[in-house]
Every structure is written in C-alpha cells, then in structure tokens.
Design an enzyme around this catalytic site. Structure first.
Site, PDB file in Angstrom:
ATOM      1  N   GLY A   1      16.162 -29.968 -10.912  1.00  0.00           N
ATOM      2  CA  GLY A   1      15.252 -29.177 -10.102  1.00  0.00           C
ATOM      3  C   GLY A   1      16.017 -28.259  -9.162  1.00  0.00           C
ATOM      4  O   GLY A   1      17.193 -28.487  -8.855  1.00  0.00           O
ATOM      5  N   CYS A   2      15.353 -27.230  -8.699  1.00  0.00           N
ATOM      6  CA  CYS A   2      16.019 -26.233  -7.847  1.00  0.00           C
ATOM      7  C   CYS A   2      16.411 -26.837  -6.507  1.00  0.00           C
ATOM      8  O   CYS A   2      17.557 -26.709  -6.072  1.00  0.00           O
ATOM      9  CB  CYS A   2      15.144 -25.005  -7.676  1.00  0.00           C
ATOM     10  SG  CYS A   2      13.443 -25.344  -7.174  1.00  0.00           S
ATOM     11  N   TYR A   3      15.463 -27.494  -5.833  1.00  0.00           N
ATOM     12  CA  TYR A   3      15.818 -28.124  -4.560  1.00  0.00           C
ATOM     13  C   TYR A   3      16.908 -29.164  -4.778  1.00  0.00           C
ATOM     14  O   TYR A   3      17.858 -29.261  -4.009  1.00  0.00           O
ATOM     15  CB  TYR A   3      14.598 -28.803  -3.934  1.00  0.00           C
ATOM     16  CG  TYR A   3      13.599 -27.874  -3.303  1.00  0.00           C
ATOM     17  CD1 TYR A   3      13.952 -27.068  -2.228  1.00  0.00           C
ATOM     18  CD2 TYR A   3      12.288 -27.815  -3.760  1.00  0.00           C
ATOM     19  CE1 TYR A   3      13.021 -26.223  -1.626  1.00  0.00           C
ATOM     20  CE2 TYR A   3      11.346 -26.973  -3.157  1.00  0.00           C
ATOM     21  CZ  TYR A   3      11.722 -26.178  -2.093  1.00  0.00           C
ATOM     22  OH  TYR A   3      10.799 -25.350  -1.503  1.00  0.00           O
TER      23      TYR A   3
ATOM     24  N   SER B   1      20.357 -27.671  -4.944  1.00  0.00           N
ATOM     25  CA  SER B   1      20.926 -27.225  -3.667  1.00  0.00           C
ATOM     26  C   SER B   1      21.344 -28.409  -2.805  1.00  0.00           C
ATOM     27  O   SER B   1      22.313 -28.328  -2.060  1.00  0.00           O
ATOM     28  CB  SER B   1      19.927 -26.334  -2.913  1.00  0.00           C
ATOM     29  OG  SER B   1      18.957 -27.088  -2.219  1.00  0.00           O
TER      30      SER B   1
END
Lengths: 339, 339, 339, 339
Positions: free
Chosen positions: A148-150, A153
């Site tokens: 996932g993107c979050y 990061s």
C-alpha cells in the site's frame, strides 16, 4: 545508460487501467525499454481509449473488457483491481501461465484485515513487494503483493529502526500522514470534487481504522519490533504525494538522526536521505522514498522524528510495481524508472 | 439582531495593518457595530490604501506611518507588529492612555522564548487572551497578549484534559499541525510564492523549534499538566486554516471521547464540538475552535486522539483579538464576530 | 441597518437543495431577516441533512423528497432543479398558490434552445430576473426566470452599450469567460475530480454551443443591439467566480471607457465599477457584478474591452434569486444580501 | 533511441539560473545527452546551490556570480537575464567566442518596444528562434533570440493562417491568453504569494500593453498578414502552462478547421494537433505546442476559433531554447527534449 544489445522484451498487461494507479502503470510500461503493453482493461470504459503521456508523447490506449484480455499471451500482469475483486483474476492469470504483481490488499501480509477464500493456485503467502526490505523473497515468485502507498512511506522509514531494536518495546509509534487526492481513486464521488477539496484539509479513517495498518503491523512484527501504531491519514488538496510524519519512542538515545538510514540504505537506489526535510515537490513523478529525521529537544522520552515522502502513484503504487516486475523478470531493477 | 438604543462606540487603531492579521483586523473593525477605525498603520506602505472587504462593501483604508497615528485619540489599539518590534509601541500606546491587544509573542507566557527589556509601563505579565480559559483575567486589563494561532488550536483542545488530570504524567503529547500559508505572513519571500506552494506539502520548524511552544508549555503547566509536547507544524497549499491532530496519552481510560469537552465548553459560544471530524472548510472566516475526538483502537496505552480546527486569521489572530477587545471594553463578547 | 418594527416574514422552500446553487440558496435564506426556510428537497439525498453555514453558525438542514414538500404552506419557492425538469414542478407550485423563482433555463428568453410544452399555468414569457435591466417586469410576477451565471456577467456588461447604440451593427462581440468548478454542479463526474482540475485550464462548450447564448442573444436583441456573439467558456481550477473578458467593436469612438457604466448603473447597489481590473477575489461570496473597462490602443476598429466579475453562485445564481424574491415580495431589494 | 557512437558533447553555461526559466534550463541541460553544464550564474544567490531535478535524480547546482563564469570555456550560453540587462552580457559572451540563445526580449523582432544601443558585436537582427517558422535562419547564427512564451503559443497558431492569406485584411484578431504564475518570474512579490493567487483569476497588462505584442506584430507582418491584434493576458492559479484562445476573422470560409495546421505542421515533431481541445494538463513539462480549432456557428463573419496550449517554461522558454541550441550546434533537434 548503456544497455545490452540483446535486451529482452516482455509482454505485459494491465487489469484495471482506468484508475489512477492503472493509468500510471500504462504510462510506465509504455516508456519502459523492456516491456510492451499487450492489453489494458477497464470494465466500465471498455471500447474507449485512455490518453496516456509517456516518453514525450501522448498515447491513446484502447480499453478492453477484462474478459477480452489475452492472459495467455503475456509474461506478466499488473492487477490494479479493487480490493476484494483481485484474487479471482489473479487465479485466472496464474492458470494462464503468467506472473502477477497485484496492487490490491488481498494478498498482502494481514490481507487488509479481510479473510478471503483464495482461488486455486493463488498463494496466501505471496512475497510482499517492498524490494528494500524483502528483495530476496521475489526472485522466483509467480505472484507478488505490491504494498500500500501509506505502508510504503511508513515501513521504509521504520524498518531500519525495527531491525536494530531502536523502537522502544511496548511504545506507541505516532504516525500522521497526508496524502494527495489521487490516492482516493478515480471513482466519481461528491467528496472528491474539486470544489470540495480545494482550500480544505481534514483527517479520515481515524482511530486506527485504515486498511494499511494490517500490512504495517505484520511487517513490523516480522522485523522484530514490539510496538503499537497510531496511524492518522489526512486528505490534502494536492494531486499526488504522501508525507508521513512519524514519532518513534526510542529504546536508547541516538546521536545521529540519519545514522540508521545511512547504514540500512547505503546501496538502495530508490531511497534518498536528506539532512533537510523531504517535501512532496521532491518526489512527485519519481520512484523514491525520501527520508529526513531529527532528534527533538525538550522530551524526557528519547524520540526520533522521521519524515518520509513518496509519490503515492509511483513508489506508492505503479513505480514500485514495475520495480517488482523488473526483479521478477530478471531485468535491471531500475529499468523504466529513471525518467 | 436587536441592539440597545445607546450602544457605545469606541475608536480603535491598528498598528501593522498590511500583514494578513492586520488586514483581517481592519475588516472586522469596519464591520463591528461598536468600533470605528481611527487609523491603520503600515510603515512600508504609508500613503497607499488597503482594499478591505467588510459588511458587503469594499473599503479603501488609508495606510499611515505609525508615527502619524493619533494614539491619544483612540480607546484601544490592536498591535499586529513583528515579534520583537511590538513592545516599544505598546509602551507608547499605554503612555498615550489607550488599551492594547497585542498580537505579537512579546508579552505572551514564555515571551516566545526571548527575554526583552520591556519599556516602562509595559507589564511583563499581561493576561493571556484566550477567553475560554482565562476570561476573568482580562476584565480590567490595559494590555492583553493575544495567543498564537497554533497555540489557540492546541490549548483549547488540551485544556479540558489538563484541568481534569487526564493527561498521563510525564508522557509526550504528540501534535501534528498543518497551517494555511497566510499564517506565514504577507512578506514577499520566494518560498511563499504560488509556484512554490501549490501541489506541495512539507514540515517546518521541526524538533520542537517553534516559538509557540513557550506559551503552550507555560499554559499547560499553569493548568496543572505535567507532560512533554512534541509539536510539528506543516505548511499547506491553502490560504487559511489550521488543523491540529493531537495524540494524548491518558492517565485513565475514557469511555466518551467528547465528554471532557462537553463539560468544559458547554457555555462557550466560540467552541464547537462535532461527533465527526473537523475540517478547515468548517471554520474558515469564522471565530471558532471546532473540536472532534476519537478513542483509537489497538493501543496498550490509553490514548485520546483530538482534532482541532480554526481559521488562523480569525480565532487564531484577529477574531480572537476582537473578542478580547470586546471583553476589555465591556461590550458583548461576540459583537462584530457573527458575520 | 434599521428595520421596521413590523418587518414581514415569508415562508419559502428550496427545490433541489443538494446542488451548489441549492446549498447557497439555503444559506442565504437561513441568514435572511425576512425569510424562513420551510423545506429543502433533494431527491437522491432525502432523509439526510445538509450542513449549511449561515449567520455565523452551522445548520443541519433536513433534506426531503420533493413529493413531501408542503408547497401550499409557503409563499415562494426557489426551484434549483435540472434544466428540463423544472417546468413540471413550477406548475405544481403555481397550482398550490405560491410564487416561484426558477433557476433553470426552461423559462428564460430563448428557453435554453429547447422547446418544452409547458404545464398549465406556467407562463412562456416569465420576466427575466435581472433587476438592473428589467426590475419593473417583476413587480407582480408569479414566476421569475433567474438568469444564467455567464449571462449575468455578460449582459450586465453589455446592456449599457446595447441601449446606447454603441455596439457596431453586424459586428462580432468576442467573449472569453472563465468559471470556477462549482458552476459545473455537484454531480459526481470524473472530469470534475480534484485530481483532474488542479493545475489545469481548458475551454469547453466552444464554437457557440453553450446554452446561455439563447438568453444572451434574445436579451441583446430586446435592448436594440444587432450584433453576433462569439462566446467561449473555460474551466478554472477555483471553486467559485466567473470573469468575462469582452471585446466590443464600437459604432463610434469612446473617450471614457467607464462612462456608459457610470450613467447606467449610478443607482444600482449591486453593480460595482472599478478603474482597475476586477478579479474573482473581489466578488466571491458577494452579490455584485464588478466591472472594469479599457480602450485598447493600436486598433483600426474602435473597440471597448470590458471585464466583468461575479460569484457564479451568488449574483450568478442564488444571490440574484434572493434579490428577485425580495422584489416579488415587496421587501427591501438587498435584504439578506449584505453579509 | 539509437545514438551515434561518437555523439559530440558541448559545454554550455546558464546566465540567470535562479529564475524559473533558468532553473528549467539547468534541468534540461543536466538531462541532455550532448550538453554538459559548465556554470550557472545567479547574482543574488551566488555561493548557494540550486536544487534541480533531472534524469531521475536531484542535483545541487552551485550558483556563481556572472563575473566568475568562464565564458571562454563554453560553446554556448543560455542567457535568461532580465529584459534590458541581457544585451551587455551577450556582448561579453560573443567577445569570448561562444554562441548565445537569449531568452530576453532585447533582440527579438520589435525589441520588446524598447530601443537599446546594442554593445559591439551584438546583432540587431538576430534570428527569431521559433524553429517551426524560421529554422533556416538559425543554421549559422552566433546569437538567437528566443521567443516570448505568449508569442510562441500565439504565433505558432496564427502562422499557417497568415502565410495562406486566411486572416481577413484589416481585421482584429482577438486573443485571450491565460498563464500559470511561473510566467511572472521567481522574484518575491506580494501579489505572487500563494495566498494572493489561490482561488483568484484576473487580467493584467490589458489594452494591448504587453511586451510580447512587438514580436507578434513584427512576425505576422513578416508572414504577410495585415491584421490588428487585441491581446489580453490573464493570471491563472496554476504553476505552469499557457492557453491562448484566439478568434480569427477569415478572408474566406474554411470547411476543415484543422486543415491549415495539418498542412503546415505535418513534419513538425513539436507541434501536436488535436480534434478536441488542448488543455494545460496535456502539455505541462513537454516541449510542444498543442493546437485545436473549431469553426463557430451563428456568425455573419467567417471566423476560426483556435486554441493553443504550451508549457510556458518549456516550449515557451527553456525547452525551445534547447531546441534552438540543438539546431545551432548541429545536434538532433529533439535531443534532450523527449523525457
């Protein structure tokens, strides 16, 4: 960038090309020296074309229904389908003999908190496609679960601390993230209209309700950390980019805020360290995680404050998917990602 | 809105009218039923006029040099001067016999971390002008220190917890705030140009380096809390508004996230509670603090997650200054603030 | 603003309250000293509440189905329904004995280019509700056709020239307008998502294809002008506001660009003239048309360049609708519009 | 992209690297296969470094004073200095033996309306660097005058009509352009701050007062057109991009709106035609002019409505400068411009 005279070429397809991640995948594939785009599907937009900018040109990519896609004619499929709808198609792709990079949460560690009965042939333990942490897992994988993107990061920022035992056991790691609107997808919804987003800012999915927490918790546990996460995402009036601001209670003092990152990522081409503070403008349209860190003053608890910026559609989705495909296909890991 | 036949009228002036807070002060004064604007100063723009929208009309307010202002001819002065430059002018205003609401950090608790020698007549312990917490202090004050914008959004959110002993002693309260660009002032700087801000998001003043920490720490201590603050401000691509996302380790479990706020602010017209999540769009151009709260799941440490939204130029600056002036002058506290 | 001790109060309803014009109507009615909001309908959102900011407060307005609205219990209805769907409901309102301000194009001059069979009782020649031009027509009207947003910005700018014969006969008046996204409505569409609009700018409805041309042409002809219009609208990455840039070939030289406007609008409270250039920031949230004009140099053809700015939701829709309702009900024309 | 085994490399410098065009020049040079960046000057920022993204990486380019630049050690200089300040430096560069692409208006046709005494060796008739129109002029030029951004968007759109006699003699061509804020430069000015630009839109430099009119008029005359121009620029709340909406009275009817463009630009790699409408999003970060056209209905005067979109910093400045440098140096015209 010298390339061998006999650089191999692979045929790939994109399932779910009309969303923002799907569009970005098409653009990256069209600009990739070793990949050709065999098909792009979009159920609701079948029969139309998608305008994609790549390699200095504007391409009109025909959208077909997924049933029309020649799954047997490609080497690898990028699946950018909605969570819950992906597993079925992964099964079909595997049956047809192609590899898969799946951008949904269905196969990630923790499975997005939902237990699906997986179709035959779909592994419940697909490698988690975060090359900086788990590159070796992907070498011979037929299916990779793109993070996932979050989660990207945050985990790239926390992993070096977790692996070196720097996160105080039992403590709460506080994460405040803010994402551009493209992260919410391209489905027309009133609350995503321009007039609703401009000049506004708000939290959503608060109180530890976000789907990405599952893969973050599972991965931190795998890396040896025993901590809690308090994750609060916010919606920014920008198109693309995620900035995560992460406060980590430490098990021991740290004198150099960036030291754990210099050590862990010395040879990682897609992790950038800055002695300043990373900003969305530094990472947009690039396949990198950019990290800064400071040691705050005035606290009784030893703490590290880490900042991590990515482009949610590139390193947070399509770029990382291409990076994973490069690994799976034996290509240069950065092929098609330098533009 | 019925008003008494003999509503008093006071003459006021604005020192430092060319900044965003100064402009907003002019607008609020021009639309105020009991105040008239006697002068507005702007050193670098003397001789020009400032276009101000108020009461459905556009006004052209003449800017004069501060030396030209008739300090003796007004009842109250709003000082919106740069930090460090304010105290000298406050001394002159007091000598001239007028009252002052000072929007700089010079007289706030902690004095913004800087020890200035104050001019004669300027009190080192001016009341801190946050009516919801310290209304009684202001009744007869000649000078009131108007709070910082971040401090307003954070202290109104933390005070009920501090006063009821809910903040875990020795714990770190984690605060991630994001502010619109008007909070950075109207001085022309490259980094505030539109082309630098649009589509970007970044932190600044990190590691507990922000000036507002002094007034926040001093105020929390006064309210009985023994906690550390980790405060990280960010810069949003919006004009106005601050959202603070605050994680508070609790000394005891809480079953109703909003209960402390309902009790503390039942009679406060400028505090709004929401069972949802406050957003900038809810508070822009309004003199309110809007608060939401949730109890996160999955944490070993009892924690309250609080969200607090204000307009940095209204409740975070000019609006609260007018609210304080209303109290000092014996007017209705909300006069001129309902529009 | 002193008001008579016996100011009348009227009950009004809003049909179609979930769109941006409908929401703005609810806000204006809630803040109006002489109107009370009896109902607000929204077919797809019946049973929910709409959050509306008015008079310094946040209101939760219940949405009902149009069939549930008590048409007989109100004095006037604002109809903010889709073009084509409005006439049927206007017929019902008239039958129930209430007056109507209709915000669709169905009853405007030229009828938006579509010939509908109108229900019994619905006049084909309802007054065109642009008070600055046709105030007298509305005195006893049961139905008023509220003008389009573009048409308002353009006709108020062209009318003084048309009436004084200044527009060169047979010439083409060139109009380039740009509108904020709220003008496109609140229906969720992919092309209106934030990520599609931010940082972009484009024309649409070009080549004289826009519905508002019908009312503009009919009105200019009524005012005595014999000119062609070339109208090109554009979509701005802003929430609200329209700026029209209008080039008018003149029948005779003009020495003072603003003279026709000073004469025509000397006593019009909702037309503002500026010797500078009007901007969206001057008019947002205000019920005004703001006009500037210059005489360009270097042209063989005498020409006037006019700039006209409005808020598309206020003077371009809901504000003008309230202005018209005030006239129809015998109230002060500016009641509820000064905030 | 096959390249010769012995691709030549040239050393170039950038004078005025701190503005937006200068930064973009540095980025393009750093990513160019045949150019190396020898120096970059910025008088006010000497001694600092400029962060530039190019080729997938972030570069820190040292800024030197112009006096420190080794003019004799480079093959070509890009001069991105303020209008009026450029000619002096061009003289020095020529004296040192290098070639120049000058981005100021000083040497363009019409000289920006200002008559400067040019230093020795600086030609008053430098070729106008718009390759699609005047490629042959540049073959052996030592100095090329790079066109203005507005002029590029407009002249590429008008030239095919001018050359084929399609513009009605004596008529007024009406041009409404809108530009992103980066076109206004990187000098800190109050009116360019984010808080001043967001949600706003306005015209500026109206009434035919803009500097680019000189080069547009001179060029159209050279191409055989006898028309007047009415040019009205506007300021958009976007970073980069110009859209010009151009209404052209025709000398004869046209049945296919794009026909003149298909013929004129069949072999131009940096002109794109669209049967739709060009938008800023189509051209940002690309070295193209994208053109659409329609024939409006309902007009007595035959008219063509043309839309032209460019990135003001690429095809409108730095990209076209590199295109010109490629021609001057005998490189592939598109080298370094495909990314």
């Amino acid at each position: 960038m010298p390339q061998s005279a006999v650089a191999p070429t692979y045929r790939v397809g994109v399932l779910g090309a009309s969303g923002y991640s799907g569009r970005e995948l098409c653009a990256l594939v069209l600009g990739h020296p070793n990949l050709t785009l065999a098909f792009a599907t979009a159920n609701s937009q079948r029969g139309t074309t998608l305008r994609v900018r790549a390699g200095g040109r504007v391409h009109d990519v025909p959208m077909v229904a997924p049933e029309e896609a020649d799954l047997a004619g490609v080497d690898l499929v990028f699946a950018a389908l909605p969570h819950g709808a992906s597993a079925e198609w992964i099964g079909k792709v595997i049956a047809a003999g192609a590899r898969v990079v799946d951008l949904s949460s269905d196969l990630r560690p923790g499975h997005g908190g939902v237990t699906h009965a997986l179709p035959a042939g779909v592994p419940a333990d697909a490698p988690y496609g975060m090359p900086e942490l788990f590159r070796a897992d992907m070498a011979n994988a037929r299916v990779v679960a793109n993070p996932g993107c979050y989660a990207t990061s945050i985990l790239v920022a926390l992993a070096p601390l977790a692996k070196s035992g720097l996160i105080a056991p039992g403590a709460t790691v506080n994460i405040s993230s803010a994402s551009g609107v493209s992260g919410a997808g391209a489905s027309p919804k009133l609350e995503l209209l321009f007039a609703e987003i401009t000049e506004d800012f708000r939290a959503y999915g608060v109180g530890n309700a976000h789907r990405h927490l599952y893969e973050m918790r599972a991965t931190l546990a795998r890396l040896g950390a025993d901590c809690d996460l308090l994750f609060t995402p916010h919606l920014l009036p920008v198109d693309r980019g995620i900035l995560s601001t992460i406060s980590v209670p430490l098990s021991r003092p740290l004198s150099d805020a960036l030291a754990p990152y210099r050590e862990a990522y010395a040879n990682e081409p897609f992790v950038e360290l800055t002695t300043g503070l990373p900003a969305l403008a530094d990472v947009q349209h690039r396949n990198v995680v950019r990290i800064g860190a400071v040691i705050p003053t005035g606290l009784r608890q030893d703490t590290l404050l880490v900042f991590s910026a990515i482009d949610n559609l590139v390193k947070g989705a399509a770029g990382q998917a291409v990076q994973n495909a490069n690994i799976m296909l034996g290509l240069d890991e950065g092929a098609g990602l330098q533009a």
